[in-house]
Design a protein around this motif. Structure first.
Motif, short mmCIF file in Angstrom:
data_model
loop_
_atom_site.label_atom_id
_atom_site.label_comp_id
_atom_site.label_asym_id
_atom_site.label_seq_id
_atom_site.Cartn_x
_atom_site.Cartn_y
_atom_site.Cartn_z
N THR A 33 1.00 -1.07 0.17
CA THR A 33 -0.02 0.04 0.03
C THR A 33 0.99 0.96 -0.01
O THR A 33 2.10 1.27 0.29
CB THR A 33 -1.00 0.08 1.27
OG1 THR A 33 -0.23 -0.05 2.36
CG2 THR A 33 -1.89 -1.01 1.24
N GLU A 35 1.70 5.33 1.60
CA GLU A 35 1.73 5.99 2.87
C GLU A 35 0.90 7.08 2.56
O GLU A 35 0.86 7.88 1.49
CB GLU A 35 3.21 6.45 3.15
CG GLU A 35 3.95 5.34 3.42
CD GLU A 35 5.27 5.72 3.76
OE1 GLU A 35 5.62 6.89 4.10
OE2 GLU A 35 6.23 5.38 3.62
N LYS A 36 0.04 7.36 3.47
CA LYS A 36 -1.11 8.54 3.71
C LYS A 36 -0.49 9.88 3.43
O LYS A 36 -0.85 10.56 2.65
CB LYS A 36 -1.90 8.19 4.65
CG LYS A 36 -3.13 9.35 4.54
CD LYS A 36 -4.05 9.26 5.45
CE LYS A 36 -5.22 10.34 5.53
NZ LYS A 36 -6.15 10.12 6.15
N ASN A 96 -7.50 6.97 -2.17
CA ASN A 96 -7.67 6.26 -0.85
C ASN A 96 -7.58 4.71 -1.14
O ASN A 96 -7.32 4.00 -0.11
CB ASN A 96 -9.03 6.68 -0.23
CG ASN A 96 -8.80 8.10 0.14
OD1 ASN A 96 -8.04 8.49 0.70
ND2 ASN A 96 -10.04 8.79 -0.13
N LEU A 97 -7.80 4.27 -2.28
CA LEU A 97 -7.65 3.00 -2.63
C LEU A 97 -6.29 2.39 -2.23
O LEU A 97 -6.12 1.35 -1.84
CB LEU A 97 -7.97 2.69 -4.06
CG LEU A 97 -9.65 2.81 -4.52
CD1 LEU A 97 -9.47 2.76 -5.77
CD2 LEU A 97 -10.37 2.03 -3.68
N LEU A 99 -4.44 3.40 -0.20
CA LEU A 99 -3.73 3.33 1.27
C LEU A 99 -4.30 2.34 2.05
O LEU A 99 -3.69 1.95 2.81
CB LEU A 99 -4.59 4.71 1.99
CG LEU A 99 -4.22 5.98 1.37
CD1 LEU A 99 -5.17 6.91 2.19
CD2 LEU A 99 -2.57 6.34 1.57
N THR A 100 -5.48 1.40 1.45
CA THR A 100 -5.88 0.32 2.11
C THR A 100 -5.64 -1.12 1.31
O THR A 100 -5.78 -2.04 2.26
CB THR A 100 -7.48 0.45 2.46
OG1 THR A 100 -8.03 0.85 1.09
CG2 THR A 100 -7.87 1.99 3.25
N LYS A 101 -5.56 -1.07 0.14
CA LYS A 101 -5.36 -2.38 -0.49
C LYS A 101 -4.32 -2.34 -1.56
O LYS A 101 -3.93 -1.34 -2.19
CB LYS A 101 -6.90 -2.30 -1.47
CG LYS A 101 -8.04 -2.33 -0.58
CD LYS A 101 -9.32 -2.60 -1.93
CE LYS A 101 -10.53 -2.42 -1.32
NZ LYS A 101 -11.74 -2.51 -2.28
#
Length: 136
Positions: A33, A35-36, A96-97, A99-101
């Motif tokens: 993933t 990093e935000k 955002n995709l 960040l999580t997957k």
């Protein structure tokens, strides 16, 4: 003001290239993933550059507005700038995709949305830059 406009364009292209390199690593599975903090920083910097381009562009445009608005190529350039603004909003949601997957876990429609947005971004930046060179 023209120097600021040109520097802003280069700045945005540079930040976009760095962000795209990160995205490519995620796409190829080299990063699980993203990093935000990094994605948010890239997105804010690109928005800052885009806003600076629009503001400096308006400053350059205003004294020549009657001439420029009569030029179809300039109108097309404005269309690409509008597309870039809308696409930046969309990218802000799509990022955002990452960040999580991992990319491989995305659905087909999520992958298509990312590819379409990326393609639109690259094409619009290049088209707006090329048209600017042609018009001026």
């Amino acid at each position: 003001m023209l120097v600021l406009h040109i520097l802003s364009f280069g700045f945005v292209l540079g930040v976009t290239a760095i962000a795209d390199k990160e995205a490519l690593m995620w796409l190829r599975g080299k990063k699980y993933t993203l990093e935000k903090k990094s994605l948010t920083t890239y997105h804010v910097l690109i928005w800052l550059g885009l806003i600076t381009l629009i503001a400096s562009g308006f400053y350059l445009f205003y004294p020549m507005r009657l001439f420029l608005l009569a030029d179809l190529l300039f109108d097309v350039k404005l269309l690409f700038v509008g597309i870039l603004v809308v696409n930046a909003i969309i990218i802000g949601r799509l990022m955002n995709l990452a960040l999580t997957k991992p990319f491989q876990a995305l659905t087909g429609s999520e992958k298509r949305a990312l590819f379409l947005s990326g393609t639109i971004s690259v094409f619009s930046w290049l088209a707006a830059g090329a048209i600017a060179i042609l018009v001026f």
